[in-house]
Design a protein around this motif. Sequence first.
Motif, PDB file in Angstrom:
ATOM      1  N   LEU A  50       0.827  -1.212   0.000  1.00 27.26           N
ATOM      2  CA  LEU A  50       0.000   0.000   0.000  1.00 27.26           C
ATOM      3  C   LEU A  50       0.864   1.265   0.000  1.00 27.26           C
ATOM      4  O   LEU A  50       0.550   2.244  -0.693  1.00 27.26           O
ATOM      5  CB  LEU A  50      -0.934   0.003   1.211  1.00 27.26           C
ATOM      6  CG  LEU A  50      -2.068  -1.021   1.177  1.00 27.26           C
ATOM      7  CD1 LEU A  50      -2.786  -1.055   2.535  1.00 27.26           C
ATOM      8  CD2 LEU A  50      -3.045  -0.703   0.070  1.00 27.26           C
ATOM      9  N   LEU A  51       1.943   1.244   0.757  1.00 33.64           N
ATOM     10  CA  LEU A  51       2.841   2.407   0.775  1.00 33.64           C
ATOM     11  C   LEU A  51       3.500   2.623  -0.581  1.00 33.64           C
ATOM     12  O   LEU A  51       3.667   3.762  -1.030  1.00 33.64           O
ATOM     13  CB  LEU A  51       3.901   2.239   1.869  1.00 33.64           C
ATOM     14  CG  LEU A  51       3.392   2.348   3.300  1.00 33.64           C
ATOM     15  CD1 LEU A  51       4.485   1.944   4.285  1.00 33.64           C
ATOM     16  CD2 LEU A  51       2.897   3.750   3.596  1.00 33.64           C
ATOM     17  N   GLU A  52       3.867   1.542  -1.247  1.00 37.86           N
ATOM     18  CA  GLU A  52       4.456   1.650  -2.584  1.00 37.86           C
ATOM     19  C   GLU A  52       3.446   2.235  -3.572  1.00 37.86           C
ATOM     20  O   GLU A  52       3.780   3.092  -4.398  1.00 37.86           O
ATOM     21  CB  GLU A  52       4.950   0.290  -3.064  1.00 37.86           C
ATOM     22  CG  GLU A  52       5.622   0.328  -4.423  1.00 37.86           C
ATOM     23  CD  GLU A  52       6.809   1.282  -4.487  1.00 37.86           C
ATOM     24  OE1 GLU A  52       6.946   1.973  -5.521  1.00 37.86           O
ATOM     25  OE2 GLU A  52       7.578   1.345  -3.522  1.00 37.86           O
ATOM     26  N   ASP A  55       3.234   5.948  -2.905  1.00 41.21           N
ATOM     27  CA  ASP A  55       4.400   6.641  -3.478  1.00 41.21           C
ATOM     28  C   ASP A  55       4.257   6.789  -4.992  1.00 41.21           C
ATOM     29  O   ASP A  55       4.546   7.847  -5.557  1.00 41.21           O
ATOM     30  CB  ASP A  55       5.691   5.873  -3.165  1.00 41.21           C
ATOM     31  CG  ASP A  55       6.125   6.015  -1.725  1.00 41.21           C
ATOM     32  OD1 ASP A  55       5.645   6.955  -1.046  1.00 41.21           O
ATOM     33  OD2 ASP A  55       6.953   5.192  -1.272  1.00 41.21           O
ATOM     34  N   GLU A  56       3.797   5.727  -5.634  1.00 42.15           N
ATOM     35  CA  GLU A  56       3.627   5.760  -7.088  1.00 42.15           C
ATOM     36  C   GLU A  56       2.570   6.794  -7.494  1.00 42.15           C
ATOM     37  O   GLU A  56       2.763   7.565  -8.436  1.00 42.15           O
ATOM     38  CB  GLU A  56       3.227   4.373  -7.589  1.00 42.15           C
ATOM     39  CG  GLU A  56       3.165   4.251  -9.092  1.00 42.15           C
ATOM     40  CD  GLU A  56       2.812   2.828  -9.521  1.00 42.15           C
ATOM     41  OE1 GLU A  56       2.048   2.703 -10.490  1.00 42.15           O
ATOM     42  OE2 GLU A  56       3.301   1.881  -8.881  1.00 42.15           O
ATOM     43  N   ALA A  61       1.200  12.172  -9.692  1.00 38.59           N
ATOM     44  CA  ALA A  61       0.527  13.459  -9.487  1.00 38.59           C
ATOM     45  C   ALA A  61       1.516  14.614  -9.685  1.00 38.59           C
ATOM     46  O   ALA A  61       1.159  15.641 -10.263  1.00 38.59           O
ATOM     47  CB  ALA A  61      -0.074  13.518  -8.097  1.00 38.59           C
ATOM     48  N   LYS A  62       2.742  14.439  -9.249  1.00 35.56           N
ATOM     49  CA  LYS A  62       3.759  15.496  -9.413  1.00 35.56           C
ATOM     50  C   LYS A  62       4.156  15.652 -10.867  1.00 35.56           C
ATOM     51  O   LYS A  62       4.331  16.766 -11.347  1.00 35.56           O
ATOM     52  CB  LYS A  62       5.003  15.179  -8.578  1.00 35.56           C
ATOM     53  CG  LYS A  62       4.833  15.448  -7.121  1.00 35.56           C
ATOM     54  CD  LYS A  62       6.109  15.183  -6.371  1.00 35.56           C
ATOM     55  CE  LYS A  62       5.933  15.413  -4.881  1.00 35.56           C
ATOM     56  NZ  LYS A  62       7.145  15.107  -4.123  1.00 35.56           N
ATOM     57  N   SER A  63       4.297  14.560 -11.588  1.00 39.93           N
ATOM     58  CA  SER A  63       4.727  14.643 -12.998  1.00 39.93           C
ATOM     59  C   SER A  63       3.585  15.097 -13.898  1.00 39.93           C
ATOM     60  O   SER A  63       3.825  15.705 -14.932  1.00 39.93           O
ATOM     61  CB  SER A  63       5.273  13.308 -13.474  1.00 39.93           C
ATOM     62  OG  SER A  63       4.243  12.333 -13.505  1.00 39.93           O
ATOM     63  N   GLY A  64       2.356  14.867 -13.485  1.00 42.14           N
ATOM     64  CA  GLY A  64       1.198  15.260 -14.287  1.00 42.14           C
ATOM     65  C   GLY A  64       0.784  16.706 -14.097  1.00 42.14           C
ATOM     66  O   GLY A  64       0.054  17.256 -14.896  1.00 42.14           O
TER      67      GLY A  64
END
Length: 65
Positions: A50-52, A55-56, A61-64
């Motif tokens: 779930l943590l992975e 993170d993904e 969200a940052k790259s989009g």
Amino acid sequence: MIEPGKDKKRAGRDAPVKAAFDPNGPIGRKLKSFYDVIETEPVPDRLLDLLEKLDEAERRAKSGS
């Protein structure tokens, strides 16, 4: 007028509350022993997955944006 430290009725009520929040008191020692046991346990695979995924999703969200 009665000074706060001299009020016998109040003094008895405050003592259990202070003892309950004393980190070196019996409750604090018991909580510390529980924490020490839990701290040494491995992280469940399901939680790591779930943590992975989180993170993904944050990376996307940052790259989009």
